[in-house]
Design an enzyme around this catalytic site. Sequence first.
Site, PDB file in Angstrom:
ATOM      1  N   THR A 424       0.819  -1.212   0.000  1.00 53.00           N
ATOM      2  CA  THR A 424       0.000   0.000   0.000  1.00 53.00           C
ATOM      3  C   THR A 424       0.857   1.268   0.000  1.00 53.00           C
ATOM      4  O   THR A 424       2.060   1.222   0.189  1.00 53.00           O
ATOM      5  CB  THR A 424      -0.918   0.014   1.230  1.00 53.00           C
ATOM      6  OG1 THR A 424      -0.126  -0.298   2.375  1.00 53.00           O
ATOM      7  CG2 THR A 424      -2.018  -0.992   1.101  1.00 53.00           C
ATOM      8  N   ASP A 425       0.182   2.419  -0.191  1.00 48.57           N
ATOM      9  CA  ASP A 425       0.880   3.707  -0.244  1.00 48.57           C
ATOM     10  C   ASP A 425       0.849   4.417   1.106  1.00 48.57           C
ATOM     11  O   ASP A 425       0.848   5.641   1.169  1.00 48.57           O
ATOM     12  CB  ASP A 425       0.217   4.627  -1.275  1.00 48.57           C
ATOM     13  CG  ASP A 425       0.025   3.943  -2.596  1.00 48.57           C
ATOM     14  OD1 ASP A 425       1.013   3.467  -3.143  1.00 48.57           O
ATOM     15  OD2 ASP A 425      -1.125   3.877  -3.065  1.00 48.57           O
ATOM     16  N   SER A 450       1.237   8.652   5.005  1.00 51.70           N
ATOM     17  CA  SER A 450       0.568   8.614   3.711  1.00 51.70           C
ATOM     18  C   SER A 450       1.598   9.027   2.678  1.00 51.70           C
ATOM     19  O   SER A 450       2.114  10.134   2.733  1.00 51.70           O
ATOM     20  CB  SER A 450      -0.610   9.575   3.692  1.00 51.70           C
ATOM     21  OG  SER A 450      -1.128   9.638   2.389  1.00 51.70           O
ATOM     22  N   ARG A 451       1.943   8.111   1.763  1.00 48.69           N
ATOM     23  CA  ARG A 451       3.106   8.366   0.900  1.00 48.69           C
ATOM     24  C   ARG A 451       2.786   9.202  -0.327  1.00 48.69           C
ATOM     25  O   ARG A 451       3.673   9.780  -0.902  1.00 48.69           O
ATOM     26  CB  ARG A 451       3.747   7.048   0.487  1.00 48.69           C
ATOM     27  CG  ARG A 451       4.307   6.305   1.678  1.00 48.69           C
ATOM     28  CD  ARG A 451       5.239   5.188   1.317  1.00 48.69           C
ATOM     29  NE  ARG A 451       5.529   4.437   2.526  1.00 48.69           N
ATOM     30  CZ  ARG A 451       4.897   3.348   2.889  1.00 48.69           C
ATOM     31  NH1 ARG A 451       3.961   2.849   2.109  1.00 48.69           N
ATOM     32  NH2 ARG A 451       5.197   2.747   4.011  1.00 48.69           N
ATOM     33  N   VAL A 452       1.540   9.230  -0.792  1.00 42.62           N
ATOM     34  CA  VAL A 452       1.274  10.018  -1.996  1.00 42.62           C
ATOM     35  C   VAL A 452       0.204  11.090  -1.804  1.00 42.62           C
ATOM     36  O   VAL A 452       0.061  11.970  -2.632  1.00 42.62           O
ATOM     37  CB  VAL A 452       0.852   9.115  -3.190  1.00 42.62           C
ATOM     38  CG1 VAL A 452       1.981   8.209  -3.590  1.00 42.62           C
ATOM     39  CG2 VAL A 452      -0.394   8.328  -2.877  1.00 42.62           C
TER      40      VAL A 452
END
Length: 591
Positions: A424-425, A450-452
């Site tokens: 997951t991102d 939260s990466r994006v």
Amino acid sequence: MAKKPGFQVVLYYVTPPSAEQLQGIWNFVLGKYVNEDRKAEDIDFSVEEDESLGGGFILKCGNEVYNWSTRGRLGQFNEKLQQIRRNVGADEDVISILRTTTEEFRLAARFRRSGYVVSAGDGIARVKGLERAEYGEILIFASGVKGMVQDIRRDDCGVILFGRDTEIRVWDEVARTGLRAGVPVGDALLGRVLNALGEPIDGDGEFEAEGYRPIESPAPSITARQPVDTPLETGILSIDSMFPIGRGQRELIIGDRQTGKTSIAIDTIINQKGKGVKCVYVAIGQKASTIAQLVNTLEKNGAMDYTVVISSTASDPAPLQFIAPYSGTAIAEFFMNKGEDVLIVYDDLSKHAVAYRALSLLLERSPGREAYPGDVFYLHSRLLERSARLSEEKGGGSITALPIIETQAGDVSAYIPTNVISITDGQIYLESDLFFLGFRPAVNVGLSVSRVGGAAQTKAMKKAAGSVRIDLAQYREMEVFTQFSSDLDDATKNQLRHGRLLMEMLKQPIGHPRSMVDQVMMLTAVNSGVIDSLPLEMVREFMDGYLKKVHEEEQTIVHDIELLGTLNDDEKYFLVQKAQTMLQEFMSIKE
Ligand code: ATP
Ligand code: MG
């Protein structure tokens, strides 16, 4: 001695057999059925005409049948060919007819391949005698139960059953369909509760589907995607401010049992009202009563109008639990391919992995770590990779996924959690300690990420959120250090007070999503530090009053944040001023 009853052999035909054919068949019967107990004279051989065969012969020897007929589709094929031969020169397009007939014939020939059951039990059947069965193909058993080929061996194949295995007996006939598992799709699915096969289970009758989609399909390629840049608002302050989610992102919700995982997902669905996002909620291995309650909550909040619920309860066979998320994704893809934005919740993938493990062990695959089969990573990666934000050429639709994982005693390094974390991102980690202390939603700021989603946050939110995350992380650390010391310097005291206020503000009951405008205004007020002196128990009351007032009096600010997504310095300064004056008024009333 009484004469033994004769052995009946009947040959059915359409065109009478030639003498040569008859001799050949008789030799076959002699070779097969004459033995020590039965002489050639004991065999009653007769012939009978049967038009329905279409061509060829059927030989019935006692209880055994040899089918050399072209009955069925093959017969029709011949008939059509005859027809074409007669019609050559007429208006018909001979080539196209030939093509369709050969295609039909191929299909018919596929249908004709059947096998038989060797064993059945625990939701699995082993089938022999199937020619060219494919992995993932749907088979139909004599009793009408459907199954899916999951394991192909040298002489048999393992089939997972979508119905009760008690209806299946050894020697039952099994037919290939040449079809992959699929579900009906269409706008009519909205508001419905379906099982993993796409059949309605809410008692509201059938629906009219617009099509049929295979449950497994390849993820969109890199060129078919575009970066995530539009926010998907959860309405939950602690998530939208610190761990924003973008449309097309996959954000994991992870935590122990009863830490509010489902509540976050449901609140997010409820918050999509009027935002043009379709939702799919996939329940895997939950209690039927829990799902009923959840559907009720969605209905009460008017969220079922844009939501499809796929339910495979704990009492459903493991194969249904295994395919449920794929079915849900197929439905989500239907909406995405129409250019719409979709939110899909998988609640939860831990139970999905457990169902798959049960199946794999029953199919005698070798177990690996924690007894999961070797391909358990692929189980989830091929599912979650199907979430995407499509490029404009592809319609620009998106699927945002919120998979849920249940941990045991907060252990995020177990097999399935690490797998899904890496796919997951980002993840929202819910902590039971925080939950029990009353900080709900119990988001752990340090372990969540939260990466994006940052790219999808509006300018106003970015500006307002500022350093909330760092402030909170520092506060949590400092809180532990200062627990036992009594004399603290003023700076530390202020920092602690600010942290406490932040924590208090992030508390949010279920079913009360906050709009983006409200979130921005709250964060602006708190981050400025002007209301740090506010007693904790009054935070909620003060905030409600403050928001109400700004909405009433400052419509341009509200408009800018809501429609333009911006908050300029003057507006920010103004909001801070407002909070400060309101605090003075508020405190004077309270005293
Ligand atoms: P399970 O592991 O059983 O699936 P879960 O992690 O999905 O549990 P929920 O069912 O969402 O947890 O919530 C557990 C309980 O906590 C529920 O009774 C719910 O009402 C309560 N709860 C969840 N979030 C909040 C919140 N923000 N404020 C108050 N109560 C909450
Ligand atoms: Mg739950």
